[in-house]
Design an enzyme around this catalytic site. Structure first.
Site, PDB file in Angstrom:
ATOM      1  CB  SER A 126      -0.871  -0.003   1.270  1.00  0.00           C
ATOM      2  OG  SER A 126      -1.367   1.291   1.537  1.00  0.00           O
ATOM      3  CE1 TYR A 151      -3.216   0.099   4.995  1.00  0.00           C
ATOM      4  CE2 TYR A 151      -3.831  -2.176   5.459  1.00  0.00           C
ATOM      5  CZ  TYR A 151      -3.534  -1.156   4.546  1.00  0.00           C
ATOM      6  OH  TYR A 151      -3.546  -1.425   3.204  1.00  0.00           O
ATOM      7  CE  LYS A 155      -1.518  -4.461   3.378  1.00  0.00           C
ATOM      8  NZ  LYS A 155      -1.747  -5.815   2.818  1.00  0.00           N
TER       9      LYS A 155
HETATM   10  C1  WQD Z   1      -9.006   9.985   1.354  1.00  0.00           C
HETATM   11  C2  WQD Z   1      -9.247  11.463   1.614  1.00  0.00           C
HETATM   12  C3  WQD Z   1      -9.842  11.972   3.885  1.00  0.00           C
HETATM   13  C4  WQD Z   1     -13.814  10.225   4.021  1.00  0.00           C
HETATM   14  C5  WQD Z   1      -6.853   4.721   1.920  1.00  0.00           C
HETATM   15  C6  WQD Z   1      -6.934   3.457   2.664  1.00  0.00           C
HETATM   16  C7  WQD Z   1      -5.579   2.848   2.856  1.00  0.00           C
HETATM   17  C8  WQD Z   1      -4.827   2.794   1.546  1.00  0.00           C
HETATM   18  C9  WQD Z   1      -4.826   4.118   0.823  1.00  0.00           C
HETATM   19  C10 WQD Z   1      -4.952   0.557   0.659  1.00  0.00           C
HETATM   20  C11 WQD Z   1      -8.650  11.922   2.957  1.00  0.00           C
HETATM   21  C12 WQD Z   1     -10.956  12.366   2.921  1.00  0.00           C
HETATM   22  C13 WQD Z   1     -12.547  10.611   3.598  1.00  0.00           C
HETATM   23  C14 WQD Z   1     -14.804  11.221   4.249  1.00  0.00           C
HETATM   24  C15 WQD Z   1     -13.240  12.910   3.605  1.00  0.00           C
HETATM   25  N1  WQD Z   1      -5.366   1.822   0.667  1.00  0.00           N
HETATM   26  N2  WQD Z   1     -12.275  11.938   3.394  1.00  0.00           N
HETATM   27  N3  WQD Z   1     -14.482  12.544   4.029  1.00  0.00           N
HETATM   28  O1  WQD Z   1      -6.880   7.750   4.023  1.00  0.00           O
HETATM   29  O2  WQD Z   1      -6.016   8.013   1.652  1.00  0.00           O
HETATM   30  O3  WQD Z   1      -6.256   5.723   2.714  1.00  0.00           O
HETATM   31  O4  WQD Z   1      -6.187   4.520   0.710  1.00  0.00           O
HETATM   32  O5  WQD Z   1      -4.088   0.070   1.284  1.00  0.00           O
HETATM   33  O6  WQD Z   1      -5.826   1.553   3.346  1.00  0.00           O
HETATM   34  O7  WQD Z   1      -7.494   3.747   3.904  1.00  0.00           O
HETATM   35  O8  WQD Z   1      -8.270   7.077   2.012  1.00  0.00           O
HETATM   36  O9  WQD Z   1     -10.618   7.414   1.391  1.00  0.00           O
HETATM   37  O10 WQD Z   1     -10.017   7.293   3.863  1.00  0.00           O
HETATM   38  O11 WQD Z   1      -9.375   9.298   2.545  1.00  0.00           O
HETATM   39  O12 WQD Z   1     -12.974  14.113   3.430  1.00  0.00           O
HETATM   40  O13 WQD Z   1     -15.979  10.944   4.642  1.00  0.00           O
HETATM   41  O14 WQD Z   1     -10.661  11.676   1.725  1.00  0.00           O
HETATM   42  O15 WQD Z   1      -9.699  12.946   4.910  1.00  0.00           O
HETATM   43  O16 WQD Z   1      -8.138  13.244   2.793  1.00  0.00           O
HETATM   44  P1  WQD Z   1      -6.806   7.244   2.643  1.00  0.00           P
HETATM   45  P2  WQD Z   1      -9.653   7.714   2.491  1.00  0.00           P
END
Ligand code: WQD
Length: 343
Positions: A126, A151, A155
């Site tokens: 990841s 998490y 990885k």
């Molecule tokens: C993305 C952006 C939030 C929800 C994920 C996986 C991780 C990895 C990479 C596989 C952030 C914003 C989110 C909401 C928002 N994948 N957000 N409102 O944190 O980049 O990580 O992808 O391994 O496992 O968790 O993804 O979709 O949680 O957040 O504003 O209701 O969207 O703050 O900036 P993230 P995410």
């Protein structure tokens, strides 16, 4: 026809990879204890591919039960290892649950890879191994810092375990670092099926648009980015699935000089949260009810991939646009709503 063991085959990326492997001539079996998934997704895999996929409902932390799968399938020619817990906030609250599950299962699989002389192994890693990076786009040579969550650390440690093991094992290993997987198969027969209430952006968008949620929040609009919201590299799940098939082809044809290598899987384009919302509304015609909120702890400001290495060495290129990602995510949410009414 080479037989591939896909762990976590009932999961989001696992199920899409089953389809892609079948469509590219592989025989597949799945092992998934369905602790956070359902075998029902394999009906969708069959609808798309025409193949019934056998799933072994086994916990990979149980060495003997996992070994029995290899005794029954001594002709396994490759392993694609997805099975792991992956909810970032949960890993912060329950670190040992994550280290035990994600690392014990990996170590058992590596022991069996050696014992049963499985030649090829693909590890689901990841972009969270990069943490908060300064210079973007991030390449595989970027120095890794301590990931933001247990998490992400499982990885990073997983990659290090494999790299060390590859020095004493004849098998060949590739780690694939996904950026932000979103979207669903164009058939809308399979897609992301959150087992716990989702924390990630795309399912929250589609649940809000379909009315499962009254509103959603944008976490932070005061970041040093072009519109103040966080930037990520969103990539279609079918593009990610196909990268696994190409990586296996690459290993099967013995084109891999090293015993271990790592590749980014991203589009190379950074897109902000607000741009995702706008893109979703434009692609679907649905209006999103959202509110601007303060930052979410642990979020990286911006991270997106340099994808040159996998493009040059393995010949992978993303095929799906941001609009495709929005449209297929929405079509899958509508399908899920239909299915829930049938129950
Ligand atoms: C993305 C952006 C939030 C929800 C994920 C996986 C991780 C990895 C990479 C596989 C952030 C914003 C989110 C909401 C928002 N994948 N957000 N409102 O944190 O980049 O990580 O992808 O391994 O496992 O968790 O993804 O979709 O949680 O957040 O504003 O209701 O969207 O703050 O900036 P993230 P995410």
């Amino acid at each position: 026809m080479s037989k591939i063991l896909v762990t976590g085959g009932c999961g989001y990326i696992g199920s899409h990879t089953l389809v892609d492997l079948i469509e590219n001539g592989y025989e597949v079996i799945s092992v998934d204890n369905n602790s956070r998934s359902s075998e029902a997704i394999l009906n969708g895999v069959k609808d798309i591919s025409g193949k019934e996929v056998k799933n072994y409902a086994v916990d990979l932390c149980d060495f003997d039960k996992t070994k029995a799968i290899f005794d029954e399938n001594p002709d396994i020619k490759g392993i694609v290892h997805f099975a792991a817990y992956k909810t970032v906030p949960e890993s912060v609250e329950h670190p040992l649950r994550y280290y035990r599950n994600n690392l014990y299962s990996l170590i058992n699989l590596l022991d069996l890879t050696r014992d049963y002389k499985v030649p090829n192994f693909i590890f689901s890693s990841s972009c969270s191994v990069y943490g908060n990076v300064e210079d973007l786009p991030v390449t595989e040579e970027t120095t890794l810092v301590r990931p933001q969550s247990p998490y992400g650390n499982t990885k990073k440690i997983g990659e290090e375990i494999i790299e060390d093991f590859s020095k004493v094992c004849d098998s060949k290993f590739i780690a694939l670092r996904y950026f932000n997987p979103i979207g669903a198969h164009p058939s809308a027969q399979i897609g992301e099926t959150p087992f716990l209430p989702p924390q990630n952006l795309m399912p929250i968008i589609t649940e809000t648009a379909i009315g499962k949620r009254e509103k959603m929040y944008v976490f932070g609009t005061d970041y040093p980015t072009r519109d103040g919201s966080c930037v990520r590299d969103y990539i279609h799940v079918v593009d990610i699935a196909h990268a696994h098939t190409l990586a296996l082809d690459h290993l099967q044809k013995n084109l891999h000089s090293d015993n271990y290598d790592v590749y980014n899987i991203g589009t190379g384009n950074g897109v902000s949260v607000l741009e995702i919302l706008q893109s979703f509304e434009k692609a679907t015609g649905k209006k999103l009810n959202y509110e601007l909120k303060e930052r979410r702890p642990g979020d990286a400001i911006a991270v997106f991939a340099n994808k040159n290495k996998i493009s040059e060495k393995i010949g992978w290129e993303p095929q799906y646009s941001l609009e495709d990602m929005m449209r297929t995510s929405w079509a899958w949410e509508e399908k899920r709503m239909e299915l829930s009414k049938e129950v």
